[in-house]
Every structure is written in structure tokens, then in C-alpha cells.
Design an enzyme around this catalytic site. Structure first.
Site, PDB file in Angstrom:
ATOM      1  N   GLY A 118      -9.038   5.585   1.548  1.00 29.02           N
ATOM      2  CA  GLY A 118      -9.724   6.302   2.624  1.00 29.02           C
ATOM      3  C   GLY A 118     -11.143   5.825   2.843  1.00 29.02           C
TER       4      GLY A 118
ATOM      5  N   ASN B 225     -10.243   0.697  -0.147  1.00 25.44           N
ATOM      6  CA  ASN B 225      -9.280   0.446   0.934  1.00 25.44           C
ATOM      7  C   ASN B 225      -9.840   0.870   2.288  1.00 25.44           C
ATOM      8  OD1 ASN B 225      -7.691  -0.041  -1.278  1.00 25.44           O
ATOM      9  ND2 ASN B 225      -6.097   1.439  -0.749  1.00 25.44           N
TER      10      ASN B 225
ATOM     11  N   ASP C 289       0.847  -1.195   0.000  1.00 24.62           N
ATOM     12  CA  ASP C 289       0.000   0.000   0.000  1.00 24.62           C
ATOM     13  C   ASP C 289       0.888   1.253   0.000  1.00 24.62           C
ATOM     14  OD1 ASP C 289      -2.404   1.413   0.204  1.00 24.62           O
ATOM     15  OD2 ASP C 289      -2.414   1.351   2.398  1.00 24.62           O
TER      16      ASP C 289
ATOM     17  N   ASN D 115      -8.697   0.827   6.415  1.00 27.73           N
ATOM     18  CA  ASN D 115      -7.650   0.581   7.407  1.00 27.73           C
ATOM     19  C   ASN D 115      -8.089   1.084   8.782  1.00 27.73           C
ATOM     20  OD1 ASN D 115      -5.248   0.065   8.700  1.00 27.73           O
ATOM     21  ND2 ASN D 115      -4.149   1.787   7.796  1.00 27.73           N
TER      22      ASN D 115
END
Ligand code: 13P
Length: 287
Positions: free
Chosen positions: A208, A229, A84, A231
Site C-alpha cells: 500500500g 509496494n 503479488d 501500484n
């Protein structure tokens, strides 16, 4: 089996759903994501930032752990191990370490340098059977100490990078890493639409993913986003579940301090979050 992300993303683009990239930080994270992907019969991408790679004792350690775990757990769904926001050097290191997919983030270079470096890394990745993501227009927020402001990418620059033969394109559309501020203007669907028009069949990546409202996620998928994505959201639920366990004094009851018990509520919280996202993105049953 660990695979390149190309096929799963081309299928997602054609099928109008998105594959989740969930970032990993340790063994528990990896296990939680792999088991949830298997349970929901969804393809999945394990994201590793350079910082997380360093934390886990290097890219080779990560690749060995993920490969062994994928086998030992009997995972049958397609899994891509993906760097990433890679630097030029980090991207090369991951290709060598046995990752099956990489992202080279040249968005902070001027477009000519981004094009030149991306081109070189596309050749290297493809020679090794690895898929590659590139970025145009910096994603806002903080990622491993680098702070960006959330730009909207230039669709013509997106086309130039897409034409280099990359497998997926991350383009800024007002998205930000981490929790969105209250005054966030939302995603620029106008920009996304213009990028999609210029880049055609190219799978687009939405970074994001944490905190983007569900209706915006669905609209982004409709407009060509095939990889999303996530996280921070997994980190937040892991921390909250762990805090709740400790605040309830459970670590002091019996052998509640055993790391296998202490980390269990957080791990279960990650599983629930990943499942929620897989269902939202529509990748369940697509393995
Ligand atoms: P969030 O941390 O905001 O979910 O973003 C993750 C991401 O885009 C990783 O590249």
C-alpha cells in the site's frame, strides 16, 4: 538478468534502504519500470497480481515478456519478477511459469493453516531457487476484488511465519491498498517496531505504498522495511497523462491516434513516478 529477490532485499535491510516493487499491467508499464531502474542503477521488483497476470494472457506470457525485454533492453540491474498476493494455486503456477520470486498471501487463513501452506511453498520455492514472501495480518483496501480492513499483525505470529525460512515478510501495520481515506490513522510504528524486534534480520515489506507521506516512508525504512509496494500511484499518473493528451485533442492531430503516441505521455508519467519513488526509498546506485 532476472534474479531472486533475496540478495537485493538482504542488502537493502543491511544498508537501511528499500527496494521498490512496482506492479506491471502491460508492456508499456514493464518497459517504463525497467528503463527507470537501469537509469537510476537501482535493483527493482516487478509485481504481478493474479488479476494482472490473467489480463496479460497468463503467467507464462508475463515471464516470457519480462525475460525477453530485460535482455533486449540490455538491463544490467537486478530485476525480480514477483507474484503479488498469490493464492496457493497461483503461487505454484508462477513457480512453474518461471517467475523468480513469489508472494503467498495466506493472511485470510487462520494462523495454523497459513503456517502449513507457507511452509510447503517455502520448500517448493527454494528448491527452484525462487524467493518467497508471506503475509500476516491482512492489508486493508481492495486488491483484485478482495477487500481487507487494514489490520495490525500479531508480532508473535510474524515470528512463527518468519521462522519458516521465508525471504521477506509482509505484515499489516495499518496500511491499505489504494488511495488512503482522509480519516486514515497512519502507520502503526509501534507494531512495526515490535515485529522488527521479533523477526530480526528478516526484510519487512510495506504494501500500500501509494499515498503514504514521505516522512512515514522514511521512518518505516528506519524501522526495518526493505521492500515497498507501489501500484495505484502509477495507475493514477498514467490515467491523468493520457486524459490530458486526449482532452487536448492530440489524438486527433496528425497520427496522434497511433498507440505508440497515445500511450507515450502515460508511459513517461510512470517513469517519472518510479524515479521519484526510487530516490525516496534510497535504492538508487545500489545495483
Ligand atoms: P498501492 O496500490 O496502494 O500502491 O499498493 C500496492 C501494493 O501493495 C501491491 O501489493
Amino acid at each position: 538478468m532476472l534474479v531472486s529477490a533475496k540478495e537485493m532485499l538482504d542488502k537493502a535491510k543491511a544498508g537501511h534502504y528499500a527496494v521498490g516493487q512496482f506492479n506491471i499491467n502491460n508492456l508499456e508499464w514493464t518497459k517504463a519500470i525497467l528503463l527507470t531502474a537501469e537509469e537510476t542503477k537501482s535493483p527493482v521488483i516487478l509485481g504481478v497480481s493474479e488479476g494482472a497476470g490473467k489480463y496479460m494472457a497468463g503467467f507464462k506470457t508475463v515471464a516470457a515478456m519480462v525475460k525477453a525485454m530485460d535482455e533486449s533492453l540490455g538491463i544490467t540491474v537486478p530485476v525480480a519478477l514477483h507474484l503479488d498476493h498469490g493464492t496457493y494455486e497461483g503461487t505454484k503456477a508462477c513457480i512453474e511459469a518461471g517467475f523468480t520470486s513469489v508472494m503467498f498471501d495466506g493472511s485470510h487463513y487462520d494462523i495454523e493453516e497459513n503456517v502449513a501452506k507457507t511452509k510447503e511453498l517455502v520448500e517448493l520455492s527454494h528448491k527452484n531457487g525462487i524467493s518467497i514472501e508471506a503475509e500476516v495480518g491482512a492489508i486493508g483496501g481492495e486488491e483484485d476484488g478482495v477487500v481487507g480492513m487494514g489490520e495490525c499483525a500479531d508480532p508473535d505470529e510474524c515470528k512463527r511465519i518468519a521462522d519458516l525460512g521465508i525471504d521477506m515478510l509482509a505484515a499489516g501495520i495499518g496500511n491499505i491498498h489504494g488511495v488512503y481515506p482522509d480519516n486514515w490513522a497512519g502507520l502503526s510504528f509501534e507494531t512495526l517496531d515490535a515485529i522488527q524486534q521479533k523477526t530480526g534480520a528478516m526484510p519487512l515489506v510495506l504494501h500500500g505504498g501509494t499515498g503514504i507521506p514521505d516522512d512515514m516512508i522514511k521512518k518505516a525504512i528506519d524501522l526495518g522495511v526493505s521492500k515497498i509496494n507501489v501500484n495505484t500511484e502509477c495507475q493514477l499518473v498514467f490515467a491523468a497523462a493520457t486524459r490530458e493528451y486526449i482532452e487536448a485533442g492530440k489524438d486527433q492531430q496528425g497520427k496522434g491516434f497511433d498507440p505508440r503516441k497515445l500511450l507515450a505521455p502515460g508511459t513517461e508519467a510512470i517513469k517519472a513516478k518510479v524515479k521519484e519513488k526510487i530516490l525516496l526509498f534510497g535504492s538508487d546506485g545500489k545495483a
